[in-house]
Design a protein around this motif. Structure first.
Motif, PDB file in Angstrom:
ATOM      1  N   ARG A 625       0.833  -1.215   0.000  1.00 32.62           N
ATOM      2  CA  ARG A 625       0.000   0.000   0.000  1.00 32.62           C
ATOM      3  C   ARG A 625       0.858   1.252   0.000  1.00 32.62           C
ATOM      4  O   ARG A 625       0.567   2.231  -0.696  1.00 32.62           O
ATOM      5  CB  ARG A 625      -0.924  -0.028   1.219  1.00 32.62           C
ATOM      6  N   GLU A 626       1.964   1.243   0.763  1.00 31.10           N
ATOM      7  CA  GLU A 626       2.844   2.406   0.817  1.00 31.10           C
ATOM      8  C   GLU A 626       3.526   2.639  -0.528  1.00 31.10           C
ATOM      9  O   GLU A 626       3.685   3.794  -0.964  1.00 31.10           O
ATOM     10  CB  GLU A 626       3.884   2.200   1.916  1.00 31.10           C
ATOM     11  N   ARG A 627       3.928   1.581  -1.196  1.00 26.35           N
ATOM     12  CA  ARG A 627       4.584   1.713  -2.502  1.00 26.35           C
ATOM     13  C   ARG A 627       3.590   2.268  -3.528  1.00 26.35           C
ATOM     14  O   ARG A 627       3.933   3.140  -4.349  1.00 26.35           O
ATOM     15  CB  ARG A 627       5.132   0.365  -2.948  1.00 26.35           C
ATOM     16  N   MET A 628       2.351   1.750  -3.513  1.00 29.95           N
ATOM     17  CA  MET A 628       1.334   2.240  -4.450  1.00 29.95           C
ATOM     18  C   MET A 628       0.998   3.705  -4.172  1.00 29.95           C
ATOM     19  O   MET A 628       0.793   4.498  -5.099  1.00 29.95           O
ATOM     20  CB  MET A 628       0.081   1.373  -4.364  1.00 29.95           C
ATOM     21  N   ALA A 629       0.937   4.062  -2.888  1.00 31.67           N
ATOM     22  CA  ALA A 629       0.645   5.453  -2.546  1.00 31.67           C
ATOM     23  C   ALA A 629       1.745   6.377  -3.056  1.00 31.67           C
ATOM     24  O   ALA A 629       1.477   7.487  -3.554  1.00 31.67           O
ATOM     25  CB  ALA A 629       0.487   5.594  -1.027  1.00 31.67           C
ATOM     26  N   PHE A 630       3.012   5.939  -2.956  1.00 34.86           N
ATOM     27  CA  PHE A 630       4.139   6.729  -3.460  1.00 34.86           C
ATOM     28  C   PHE A 630       4.027   6.950  -4.963  1.00 34.86           C
ATOM     29  O   PHE A 630       4.186   8.070  -5.453  1.00 34.86           O
ATOM     30  CB  PHE A 630       5.444   6.012  -3.111  1.00 34.86           C
ATOM     31  N   LEU A 631       3.714   5.911  -5.710  1.00 33.92           N
ATOM     32  CA  LEU A 631       3.612   6.040  -7.162  1.00 33.92           C
ATOM     33  C   LEU A 631       2.432   6.921  -7.563  1.00 33.92           C
ATOM     34  O   LEU A 631       2.516   7.692  -8.515  1.00 33.92           O
ATOM     35  CB  LEU A 631       3.513   4.657  -7.809  1.00 33.92           C
ATOM     36  N   ILE A 703      18.308  -3.727   1.131  1.00 26.81           N
ATOM     37  CA  ILE A 703      17.713  -2.999   2.268  1.00 26.81           C
ATOM     38  C   ILE A 703      16.355  -2.415   1.861  1.00 26.81           C
ATOM     39  O   ILE A 703      16.186  -1.877   0.763  1.00 26.81           O
ATOM     40  CB  ILE A 703      18.662  -1.885   2.731  1.00 26.81           C
ATOM     41  N   ARG A 704      15.402  -2.532   2.800  1.00 29.89           N
ATOM     42  CA  ARG A 704      14.030  -2.113   2.543  1.00 29.89           C
ATOM     43  C   ARG A 704      13.937  -0.581   2.447  1.00 29.89           C
ATOM     44  O   ARG A 704      14.558   0.141   3.249  1.00 29.89           O
ATOM     45  CB  ARG A 704      13.141  -2.611   3.673  1.00 29.89           C
ATOM     46  N   VAL A 705      13.150  -0.107   1.466  1.00 31.81           N
ATOM     47  CA  VAL A 705      12.935   1.327   1.270  1.00 31.81           C
ATOM     48  C   VAL A 705      11.670   1.751   2.034  1.00 31.81           C
ATOM     49  O   VAL A 705      10.645   1.066   1.987  1.00 31.81           O
ATOM     50  CB  VAL A 705      12.781   1.666  -0.228  1.00 31.81           C
ATOM     51  N   ASP A 706      11.782   2.865   2.717  1.00 35.13           N
ATOM     52  CA  ASP A 706      10.627   3.421   3.461  1.00 35.13           C
ATOM     53  C   ASP A 706       9.932   4.462   2.577  1.00 35.13           C
ATOM     54  O   ASP A 706      10.526   5.496   2.245  1.00 35.13           O
ATOM     55  CB  ASP A 706      11.120   4.054   4.762  1.00 35.13           C
ATOM     56  N   TYR A 707       8.664   4.151   2.211  1.00 34.67           N
ATOM     57  CA  TYR A 707       7.913   5.051   1.313  1.00 34.67           C
ATOM     58  C   TYR A 707       6.891   5.924   2.048  1.00 34.67           C
ATOM     59  O   TYR A 707       6.030   6.527   1.426  1.00 34.67           O
ATOM     60  CB  TYR A 707       7.180   4.222   0.252  1.00 34.67           C
ATOM     61  N   ARG A 708       6.981   5.988   3.356  1.00 35.21           N
ATOM     62  CA  ARG A 708       5.919   6.691   4.102  1.00 35.21           C
ATOM     63  C   ARG A 708       6.021   8.205   4.019  1.00 35.21           C
ATOM     64  O   ARG A 708       5.037   8.909   4.231  1.00 35.21           O
ATOM     65  CB  ARG A 708       5.962   6.245   5.570  1.00 35.21           C
ATOM     66  N   GLY A 709       7.185   8.764   3.748  1.00 39.60           N
ATOM     67  CA  GLY A 709       7.331  10.212   3.685  1.00 39.60           C
ATOM     68  C   GLY A 709       7.138  10.762   2.282  1.00 39.60           C
ATOM     69  O   GLY A 709       6.726  10.052   1.351  1.00 39.60           O
ATOM     70  N   ASP A 710       7.438  12.044   2.129  1.00 38.99           N
ATOM     71  CA  ASP A 710       7.298  12.672   0.815  1.00 38.99           C
ATOM     72  C   ASP A 710       8.292  12.096  -0.189  1.00 38.99           C
ATOM     73  O   ASP A 710       8.024  12.036  -1.386  1.00 38.99           O
ATOM     74  CB  ASP A 710       7.514  14.187   0.935  1.00 38.99           C
ATOM     75  N   GLN A 711       9.516  11.683   0.303  1.00 36.76           N
ATOM     76  CA  GLN A 711      10.528  11.051  -0.549  1.00 36.76           C
ATOM     77  C   GLN A 711      10.858   9.678   0.027  1.00 36.76           C
ATOM     78  O   GLN A 711      10.795   9.480   1.255  1.00 36.76           O
ATOM     79  CB  GLN A 711      11.797  11.904  -0.594  1.00 36.76           C
TER      80      GLN A 711
END
Length: 794
Positions: A625-631, A703-711
């Motif tokens: 969900r976080e990855r889709m929200a980022f895109l 390493i896992r990417v954190d997509y919760r912020g603006d970048q």
């Protein structure tokens, strides 16, 4: 007959000539100029029968009495009158004064008005609802049936232009009146002083300041009674204090208008503003308040609200002091408040409850009022609500056409709710029993218990009880039927939505069928599980309404008078609740569980009320969900929004509820699997390239990417990035690198690695190499070998 020398007398030839030439005219003349009395007499002498429409019963009776006195005859000879429940006419009557509402009914009965040559619409500027409707109907009659019918509209204000246009550009005749100067005084109430106390104080001042009688304006009968009591307590033994309002008997009203040897203080409502002459008045006391029609939410009937008067009304009231000699006017408000008064009173058609108007329009075969010439048309919302009520009462069909029952209701001259209660109640409980309850509902009671109030009225001898008995007698003659008394049934027939059942618990709180909760006041004398509520108020600051008038009932009566439905309800109340419910409006009579029911809507309602956390959210699902929200945020369509609002607004597009029937079933649904239904194809094939779950760093770690912020953010140990000179970019957005110390704590944050190695790294190296000597800290990190290990292992 010699007419009095009043201002209107000089323009009578012009009025007659205008009517003869155009068939319609507008007469503008201030109060007291003779337009209500001299003009009808002149028109009758000119030939034909004249009907004068007055907005109030008191004004109708007074005008007829005044004209009859000028002729030296009793009322009922040449001049007669007709008001609700009282009529004095004969075969010799050529001038009949009627109320506007009564004339509406006559026009409905026979639109051609046989034998009538002229209709005089008096005091049009007051904009009463019945008067506006009557004007519209008469214009329609004149346009289609009686081109010879003469219409004369009178006004005391400059509203003549609009009136003249409505009447087909009719001539306007103006009479001017000699007026005497009026001296103004402002006597605002002291802090906390009630209006009647302020008026009583001003009356005493007016009596001491000069001679003559005093006319005081108050909003209603209750305030008049309290003011009269205060004046009598102050020792005014040489002055007669007389009330004047529409609820008095005819004899008491006449007595208030009759000159006396002693000075008078006439305490009046708005009935004395116009159409009536109160001789001998030299001083006017104005409370500045008036009662005007509003929807009475206590009874669901037309009611009255207390409002500030307009500047025009205040001027008209004070003008009463200067009709016969110089006078004085005492205004019970501060002088600076005068400028804040509204210019004119609001037309009733904009503020009043419109059920009676809607029924009259249906009887006229124009349910929406289209095709009629209105001074101001009825509001669409208020008229729609009134028309819906008529359908519920059986007065009209769904298309708005009046039914035979509706015509009978209109003939009764009552509000449609009360007409329904009288008609249906008479056949159920008897004509007299129904009439007594309806008369009580129309007037309102002093006790909460309807049965107790009826007993009081039957035995009391006060004016209110006598008025109730007269009205009950009149109503009983309009219907037929026999039966045993049942006040609750009659109340319920008028207000089925107010059938009420006591809620569980000790408090006397009831839920009404319409969905409102209301509470019995202490000492009401009522103690029943079911009530038929006639009046209820909603007081500011209180959780529940207060029941003011009700009758004890039972479930059998409620079912008999109300509308019972049986529905299958599937709702969410912390979990799916499926039941078959038998209801009286909002009141549940009985229920039983449903084993087979479509629960999807209830499950969706649960998700919307409690949130998507009801589903099973694994770490992978949350990450997706976080990855889709980022895109969606950086690329937009076709990548869809996946925030709570978006997902809950269109559940069908992604969530397969399958065989889920309860809360526990929702918790078993894998949200990640469901979300994959929203991935856009073929773009979804690039998901791992555009927004990978993990990034490989120079050390070989993923390493896992954190997509919760603006970048997107990548938290990685600094030593694992040696040799990494270009900042990684995902979907066109640079990754923010959180470079960690060997202990996993942030040592630096950068989105520009090349700049960090040259300007930021030396300071970090100097700070950390002493604390972590086993780890490599090369002087040239861009050329160093990345590692996950210490120097010793390396």
């Amino acid at each position: 007959m010699k007419l009095p020398d009043l201002p209107v007398r000089s323009v009578l030839p012009d009025v007659v000539a205008a009517l003869d030439a155009r068939g319609a005219a507008v007469l503008v003349a201030p109060p007291g100029t003779g337009k209500t009395t001299l003009v009808p007499l002149a028109l009758a002498a000119d030939g034909g029968r004249v009907v004068v429409a007055e907005p109030r019963r008191l004004a109708a009776r007074a005008a007829a009495a005044r004209m009859a006195a000028l002729l030296g005859e009793p009322v009922g000879e040449t001049v007669g009158y007709a008001v609700r429940g009282d009529r004095k006419v004969s075969a010799r009557t050529r001038i009949e004064v009627v109320t506007s509402g009564l004339l509406v009914r006559r026009v409905q009965g026979d639109p051609e008005l046989p034998g009538v040559s002229t209709v005089l619409l008096d005091e049009c500027h007051e904009r009463h609802l019945d008067a506006d409707l009557l004007l519209a109907l008469l214009l329609d009659v004149r346009a289609g049936l009686r081109e010879d019918l003469r219409l004369l509209a009178t006004s005391a204000t400059v509203a003549s232009g609009r009136l003249a246009a409505l009447l087909g550009d009719a001539p306007v005749v103006t009479a001017t009146a000699r007026t005497y100067p009026v001296e103004f005084s402002y006597v605002p109430p002291a802090r906390g002083e009630r209006v009647e106390a302020c008026v009583a104080r001003a009356v005493r001042t007016a009596l001491s300041d000069g001679d003559g009688d005093v006319l005081a304006f108050l909003p209603g009968a209750a305030e008049i009674a309290r003011t009269a009591g205060l004046l009598r307590q102050s020792g005014l033994d040489t002055v007669d204090v007389l009330p004047l309002h529409g609820r008095l008997s005819a004899a008491h009203q006449d007595d208030a208008l009759r000159p006396r040897d002693r000075r008078r203080v006439v305490l009046a409502t708005a009935v004395a503003e116009s159409s009536l002459t109160v001789p001998g008045v030299r001083a006017v006391v104005d409370s500045g308040l008036a009662r005007v029609p509003r929807v009475d939410h206590r009874r669901g009937l037309p009611g009255l609200a207390t409002v500030r008067v307009s500047a025009a009304v205040a001027a008209q009231r004070s003008g009463r002091a200067g009709r016969e000699a110089p006078g004085r006017a005492y205004r019970c408000w501060a002088e600076h408040e005068q400028a804040t008064l509204p210019a004119y009173p609001e037309p009733e058609i904009r503020t009043a409850e419109l059920a009676r108007l809607a029924l009259e329009l249906a009887c006229w075969s124009t349910p929406d009022g289209s095709g009629l010439a209105w001074w101001d048309p009825p509001g669409e919302g208020a008229l729609a609500a009134a028309r819906a009520l008529l359908v519920t009462l059986g007065a009209t069909d769904p298309a708005g056409a009046v039914t035979p029952r509706g015509r009978r209701m209109a003939e009764l001259g009552l509000h449609p709710r009360l007409a329904r209660a009288l008609l249906d109640g008479a056949s159920e409980v008897g004509a007299r029993n129904a009439a007594e309850v309806v008369a009580l509902l129309d007037a309102g009671g002093t006790l909460t218990d309807v049965a107790a109030e009826l007993r009081r009225l039957r035995s009391a001898g006060d004016e209110g009880a006598r008025r109730w008995k007269r009205e009950a007698d009149r109503l009983a003659k309009l219907v037929t039927g026999t039966g045993k008394p049942d006040p609750a049934l009659v109340v319920a027939l008028a207000h089925p939505e107010r059938l009420a059942r006591r809620r569980p618990g000790g408090a006397p709180v009831y839920l009404m069928a319409g969905g409102t909760a209301a509470e019995l006041p202490p000492g009401s004398g009522l103690d029943a599980e079911w009530l038929a509520v006639a009046e209820a108020t909603r007081d500011p600051g209180r959780v529940h309404g207060t029941i003011r008038l009700a009758a004890a009932a039972d479930e059998a009566l409620a079912v008999r008078a109300g509308t019972v439905s049986e529905v299958d309800e599937v709702t969410w109340d912390g979990d799916v609740v499926a039941r078959r419910v038998r209801k009286l409006g909002a009141i549940v009579l009985s229920e039983k569980p449903l084993r087979e029911a479509d629960v999807r809507d209830a499950l969706v309602a649960g998700l919307k009320s409690e949130g998507l956390g009801l589903l099973k959210w694994s770490q992978d699902a949350t990450r997706l969900r976080e990855r889709m929200a980022f895109l969606h945020r950086v690329l937009g369509p076709p990548w869809p929004p996946v925030d709570d609002a978006a997902l809950l607004s269109d559940v069908d597009s992604w969530l397969d509820l399958g065989t889920a029937r309860r809360r526990a079933d929702l918790a078993a649904i894998n949200a990640g699997t469901a979300l994959k239904a929203l991935l856009p194809w073929p773009e979804a094939a690039n998901l791992d390239d555009l927004a990978p779950d993990r990034l490989e760093v120079p050390s070989g770690s993923h390493i896992r990417v954190d997509y919760r912020g603006d970048q997107p953010v990548l938290a990685v140990k600094l030593q694992e990035t040696f040799g990494w000179t270009e900042t990684p970019v995902l979907a066109g957005v640079p990754v923010v690198l959180h470079l960690l110390s060997p202990a996993g704590r942030p040592a630096a944050i950068t989105a520009d690695l090349a700049s960090f190695w040259t300007s930021g790294y030396p300071a970090v190296r100097a700070d950390l190499r002493g604390r972590y000597p086993k780890h490599p800290w090369p002087e040239d990190p861009a050329a160093a070998v990345p590692t996950r290990h210490t120097r010793r292992r390396g």
